[in-house]
Design an enzyme around this catalytic site. Sequence first.
Site, PDB file in Angstrom:
ATOM      1  N   GLU A  92       0.844  -1.142   0.180  1.00 65.70           N
ATOM      2  CA  GLU A  92      -0.091   0.007  -0.197  1.00 65.70           C
ATOM      3  C   GLU A  92       0.788   1.182   0.072  1.00 65.70           C
ATOM      4  O   GLU A  92       1.769   1.479   0.473  1.00 65.70           O
ATOM      5  CB  GLU A  92      -0.708  -0.056   1.159  1.00 65.70           C
ATOM      6  CG  GLU A  92      -1.814  -0.980   1.372  1.00 65.70           C
ATOM      7  CD  GLU A  92      -2.674  -0.908   2.694  1.00 65.70           C
ATOM      8  OE1 GLU A  92      -3.602  -1.761   2.770  1.00 65.70           O
ATOM      9  OE2 GLU A  92      -2.221  -0.143   3.560  1.00 65.70           O
ATOM     10  N   CYS A 105       2.986   8.419   1.704  1.00 64.76           N
ATOM     11  CA  CYS A 105       3.460   7.647   2.847  1.00 64.76           C
ATOM     12  C   CYS A 105       3.508   6.360   1.996  1.00 64.76           C
ATOM     13  O   CYS A 105       2.823   5.980   1.443  1.00 64.76           O
ATOM     14  CB  CYS A 105       2.130   7.559   3.665  1.00 64.76           C
ATOM     15  SG  CYS A 105       2.408   6.594   5.159  1.00 64.76           S
ATOM     16  N   CYS A 112       4.739  -6.724   7.735  1.00 63.25           N
ATOM     17  CA  CYS A 112       5.456  -6.341   8.866  1.00 63.25           C
ATOM     18  C   CYS A 112       5.666  -7.357  10.152  1.00 63.25           C
ATOM     19  O   CYS A 112       4.833  -8.006  10.606  1.00 63.25           O
ATOM     20  CB  CYS A 112       4.866  -5.096   9.406  1.00 63.25           C
ATOM     21  SG  CYS A 112       6.051  -4.203  10.572  1.00 63.25           S
ATOM     22  N   CYS A 116       2.772  -4.908  15.523  1.00 64.53           N
ATOM     23  CA  CYS A 116       1.985  -4.218  16.760  1.00 64.53           C
ATOM     24  C   CYS A 116       0.486  -4.520  16.840  1.00 64.53           C
ATOM     25  O   CYS A 116      -0.104  -4.442  15.733  1.00 64.53           O
ATOM     26  CB  CYS A 116       2.225  -2.633  16.504  1.00 64.53           C
ATOM     27  SG  CYS A 116       3.757  -2.207  16.419  1.00 64.53           S
ATOM     28  N   CYS A 119      -2.065  -2.264  14.436  1.00 62.54           N
ATOM     29  CA  CYS A 119      -1.976  -2.198  13.118  1.00 62.54           C
ATOM     30  C   CYS A 119      -2.093  -3.338  12.228  1.00 62.54           C
ATOM     31  O   CYS A 119      -2.033  -4.531  12.548  1.00 62.54           O
ATOM     32  CB  CYS A 119      -0.480  -2.166  13.032  1.00 62.54           C
ATOM     33  SG  CYS A 119       0.239  -1.822  11.076  1.00 62.54           S
ATOM     34  N   GLU A 160       8.656  -2.087   8.695  1.00 63.53           N
ATOM     35  CA  GLU A 160       9.487  -1.673   9.689  1.00 63.53           C
ATOM     36  C   GLU A 160      10.822  -0.911   8.971  1.00 63.53           C
ATOM     37  O   GLU A 160      11.773  -1.802   8.499  1.00 63.53           O
ATOM     38  CB  GLU A 160       9.722  -2.491  10.680  1.00 63.53           C
ATOM     39  CG  GLU A 160      11.070  -1.855  11.549  1.00 63.53           C
ATOM     40  CD  GLU A 160      10.915  -0.556  12.054  1.00 63.53           C
ATOM     41  OE1 GLU A 160      11.578   0.191  11.688  1.00 63.53           O
ATOM     42  OE2 GLU A 160       9.969  -0.111  12.890  1.00 63.53           O
ATOM     43  N   HIS A 216       4.173   4.925  21.750  1.00 63.84           N
ATOM     44  CA  HIS A 216       2.695   4.652  21.994  1.00 63.84           C
ATOM     45  C   HIS A 216       2.361   4.173  23.456  1.00 63.84           C
ATOM     46  O   HIS A 216       1.392   3.906  23.838  1.00 63.84           O
ATOM     47  CB  HIS A 216       2.305   3.482  21.040  1.00 63.84           C
ATOM     48  CG  HIS A 216       2.554   3.744  19.702  1.00 63.84           C
ATOM     49  ND1 HIS A 216       2.238   4.790  18.833  1.00 63.84           N
ATOM     50  CD2 HIS A 216       3.102   2.795  18.709  1.00 63.84           C
ATOM     51  CE1 HIS A 216       2.551   4.734  17.955  1.00 63.84           C
ATOM     52  NE2 HIS A 216       3.034   3.508  17.612  1.00 63.84           N
ATOM     53  N   CYS A 336      -2.891   2.285   7.797  1.00 61.30           N
ATOM     54  CA  CYS A 336      -2.103   1.291   6.982  1.00 61.30           C
ATOM     55  C   CYS A 336      -2.541  -0.162   7.173  1.00 61.30           C
ATOM     56  O   CYS A 336      -2.885  -0.759   8.264  1.00 61.30           O
ATOM     57  CB  CYS A 336      -0.668   1.514   7.788  1.00 61.30           C
ATOM     58  SG  CYS A 336       0.618   0.203   7.124  1.00 61.30           S
TER      59      CYS A 336
END
Length: 347
Positions: A92, A105, A112, A116, A119, A160, A216, A336
């Site tokens: 994306e 972006c 990934c 997380c 996400c 990442e 976070h 995302c």
Amino acid sequence: MRKNLLDFSYEELVEEFAKLGLEKFRVDQVWDWIYKKKVFNFDEMTNLSKEQRNALGERFFIGIPELIDMQVSKIDKTTKFLWKLEDGNTIESVLLFHPDRVTACISSQVGCPAKCAFCATGQSGYVRNLTAGEITAQIIAMEKERKVNIGNIVYMGMGEPLLNYEEVVKSVRILNHKKSKNISMRRISISTVGIPEKIIDLAKDLPEVKLAISLHAPTNFKRDIIVPMNKKYSVEEIIHAAKEYQKITKNRVTFEYILIREFNDYVDDAEKLADLLKGMGAYVNLIPVNPVPSTGDIKMERPHHWMIERFKEVLDKRNIENEIRKEKGTDIDAACGQLRRRYTTKA
């Protein structure tokens, strides 16, 4: 086997072209076609002879991803792209429109490994790193599709970036090169969950590039729950690396802080965050979470507006510069991983 021309730096292409008997200025011509004119077929590069075009076509291809889906916000024109790569994997990219600039972006990995909890990309798993060419191709493909000129780039899409360090750094240098996009290093940001040793490497290799750290949570106890990589790289190690980064680059570090209702949005969290960042001159982006299916005991719900304002007020009183990020693309799958996840689920 043909190679993706976009994977090569300018200097590498000069060497590759020399093997074909092509002068250095031919690299300038080809890059002008690709990065300025958005022409991705050697046959259309009319200032090259037919023999030269054939020679290039036999040795290289120009790896532009295939557009699978595109969503455009009716509210603010934010545009989300889903691309298919040469091997069939999907990634994306997002275009963000501001009054004075267009920001891209972009993704650095397929999926990934950070996983997380908030996400959608992490929940879909990790497949592989992107090459420098696959990273830069997102920029020129978006420019051609939407007929815009991208002036700012954020490595904050899927993946990442610091776990694909060499290819990310190479892509930054390609996009910064005066013969390609000539985008200032100061207009490029890299967002990371926090890989301390790579943060230091980044400071030395790309000192002008901006750094954003996805924090976070102010404590290891809470961050362990939503950012699994914190068990390897603690909050203290990340803050230490950020301070070293500042010493080397003299740049301010931005900290991303996703606010999750009744988890990390309390006054005590804000106070601990202020203690952590005291004296750094840091900048904090407060981001109400984009709801995704919960993967554990934490419900990914946005705090009430007054709770967000209360958190901000604590930081203000403690002289920690911050802002509540203005949301864009709220009427589309702009967060995302959402569009890719919906596509792969359907497939």
